[in-house]
Write a protein that holds these residues in place. Structure first.
Motif, PDB file in Angstrom:
ATOM      1  N   VAL A 186     -26.693  71.113 -41.778  1.00 52.14           N
ATOM      2  CA  VAL A 186     -26.703  72.193 -42.759  1.00 52.14           C
ATOM      3  C   VAL A 186     -27.581  73.363 -41.230  1.00 52.14           C
ATOM      4  O   VAL A 186     -27.793  73.143 -40.359  1.00 52.14           O
ATOM      5  N   VAL A 235     -29.677  67.078 -48.538  1.00 54.40           N
ATOM      6  CA  VAL A 235     -27.716  67.534 -47.825  1.00 54.40           C
ATOM      7  C   VAL A 235     -27.649  66.017 -48.387  1.00 54.40           C
ATOM      8  O   VAL A 235     -26.704  65.365 -47.958  1.00 54.40           O
ATOM      9  N   LEU A 261     -24.706  72.842 -46.107  1.00 53.20           N
ATOM     10  CA  LEU A 261     -26.596  73.427 -46.317  1.00 53.20           C
ATOM     11  C   LEU A 261     -25.971  75.192 -45.757  1.00 53.20           C
ATOM     12  O   LEU A 261     -26.284  74.936 -44.595  1.00 53.20           O
ATOM     13  N   THR A 275     -28.416  78.211 -45.296  1.00 53.01           N
ATOM     14  CA  THR A 275     -29.381  78.346 -46.102  1.00 53.01           C
ATOM     15  C   THR A 275     -29.826  79.634 -45.170  1.00 53.01           C
ATOM     16  O   THR A 275     -29.740  79.862 -44.721  1.00 53.01           O
ATOM     17  N   ALA A 292     -35.394  70.612 -48.309  1.00 49.63           N
ATOM     18  CA  ALA A 292     -33.636  70.906 -48.121  1.00 49.63           C
ATOM     19  C   ALA A 292     -32.189  69.906 -47.526  1.00 49.63           C
ATOM     20  O   ALA A 292     -31.081  69.377 -47.667  1.00 49.63           O
ATOM     21  N   CYS A 293     -33.569  68.730 -46.706  1.00 52.83           N
ATOM     22  CA  CYS A 293     -32.557  67.672 -45.981  1.00 52.83           C
ATOM     23  C   CYS A 293     -32.444  66.447 -46.912  1.00 52.83           C
ATOM     24  O   CYS A 293     -31.331  65.922 -47.110  1.00 52.83           O
ATOM     25  N   TRP A 349     -27.910  69.397 -38.572  1.00 50.64           N
ATOM     26  CA  TRP A 349     -29.220  70.494 -38.005  1.00 50.64           C
ATOM     27  C   TRP A 349     -29.182  71.400 -37.523  1.00 50.64           C
ATOM     28  O   TRP A 349     -29.375  71.364 -36.692  1.00 50.64           O
TER      29      TRP A 349
END
Ligand SMILES: NC(=O)c1ccc[n+]([C@@H]2O[C@H](COP(=O)([O-])OP(=O)(O)OC[C@H]3O[C@@H](n4cnc5c(N)ncnc54)[C@H](O)[C@@H]3O)[C@@H](O)[C@H]2O)c1
Length: 286
Positions: free
Chosen positions: A11, A75, A35, A37, A71-72, A85
């Protein structure tokens, strides 16, 4: 390629443009499902589309802890696990703190410091897993402003000091708890040629950000690549400016006394850049 088979999810926050976008590109190249973001939905989508089918866009405001946790989970659901991350999202508003209103000060502290705390904690929970066998790497994009005083950027510097203090203290807590398979690496760059700095070309309060050799995003991506291979608590980019800044931090009165010299140097660079190519400013980076 082995990494394509084994790499888990990653992420990057604030990845719609600037440095975050290039870090997301690196992680895609390393085989992660990334991801992408950003609080700005359109730029997150455009970046993910540019990076191909291993990149997925997600709108995320790092100030919102529940959204960061979601969001975590997203993924992990997509990639099976979370490997990396990157807390990259950041905002800067320059000028003396007393000239900034409360929402402006709050914005910088919430995005730069609280956003980093939110992202780190969500990632740690996922990386530790229910049985503690997971592991992973959190990379926090801080700044040289997290290591010393910066005239014209007081609240920004405070928020970045908070980010680095949190990161190092949490690493100490992880090791004290016997957790050795999770790392936190802080990257502290000097000024980088991204939209953040482009927007400050004509801003005298941002002069110190222009007082070194302006970095390209690729220079910082290279530092990220290195810590991905070998985690490191704090990496200053470039290293020489990191040493200078740390020296100044050891002798703060001396540092404040010589700061005007660096401010003048930064102003000269700003003017030069504004005049580059005749009377036109250089193109705004993506
Ligand atoms: N540009 C520099 O000179 C410089 C120097 C040192 C450190 N940094 C740090 O590097 C990181 C990246 O900066 P950049 O230069 O690419 O800046 P940038 O302004 O070009 O990009 C920052 C991104 O963060 C996003 N963002 C802002 N608020 C957010 C929020 N609440 N939630 C999620 N995303 C949000 C923005 O939409 C943007 O896409 C930042 O943490 C910055 O503080 C930048």
């Amino acid at each position: 390629m082995d990494s394509e088979i084994t790499a888990g999810g990653a992420v990057v926050t604030g990845a719609g443009r600037g440095l975050g976008k290039e870090i997301a590109r690196l992680l895609v190249e390393r085989g992660h499902l990334v991801l992408v973001t950003d609080v700005d939905e359109a730029t997150a989508q455009a970046t993910a589309a540019e990076l191909g089918d291993r990149a997925v866009a997600r709108t995320l405001d790092v100030r919102d802890h529940a959204a960061v946790v979601a969001a975590c989970e997203d993924v992990v659901a997509r990639a099976g696990r979370l490997d990396v991350w990157v807390n990259n999202a950041g905002v800067i508003v320059t000028g003396p703190a007393w000239e900034q209103d409360e929402p402006t000060r709050r914005l910088m502290v919430e995005v730069n410091a609280l956003g980093t705390i939110n992202g780190t904690l969500a990632a740690l929970t996922s990386m530790r897993g229910p049985d503690g066998t997971g592991g992973g790497h959190v990379i926090n994009i801080v700044s040289l402003a997290g290591l010393s005083a910066v005239a014209g950027e007081a609240v920004y510097a405070a928020s970045k000091h908070a980010a680095i203090g949190f990161s190092l203290s949490t690493m100490a807590d992880l090791r004290a708890a016997g957790i050795r398979n999770i790392d936190i690496s802080c990257i502290c760059p000097d000024g980088i040629w991204t939209p953040m700095l482009y927007d400050k070309l004509d801003d005298p309060a941002a002069a110190l950000s222009f007082s070194g050799t302006l970095l390209q995003p690729a220079d910082v991506v290279q530092a990220v690549r290195k810590v991905l291979d070998r985690p490191r608590l704090v990496t200053a980019v470039p290293r020489a400016r990191g040493a200078l800044v740390r020296f100044g931090d050891t002798f703060p009165a001396f540092s404040l006394a010589v700061a005007p010299v660096f401010v003048k140097k930064g102003r000269r660079t700003q003017r030069k850049l504004l005049k580059a190519g005749g009377t036109r400013a250089p193109q705004r980076p993506e």
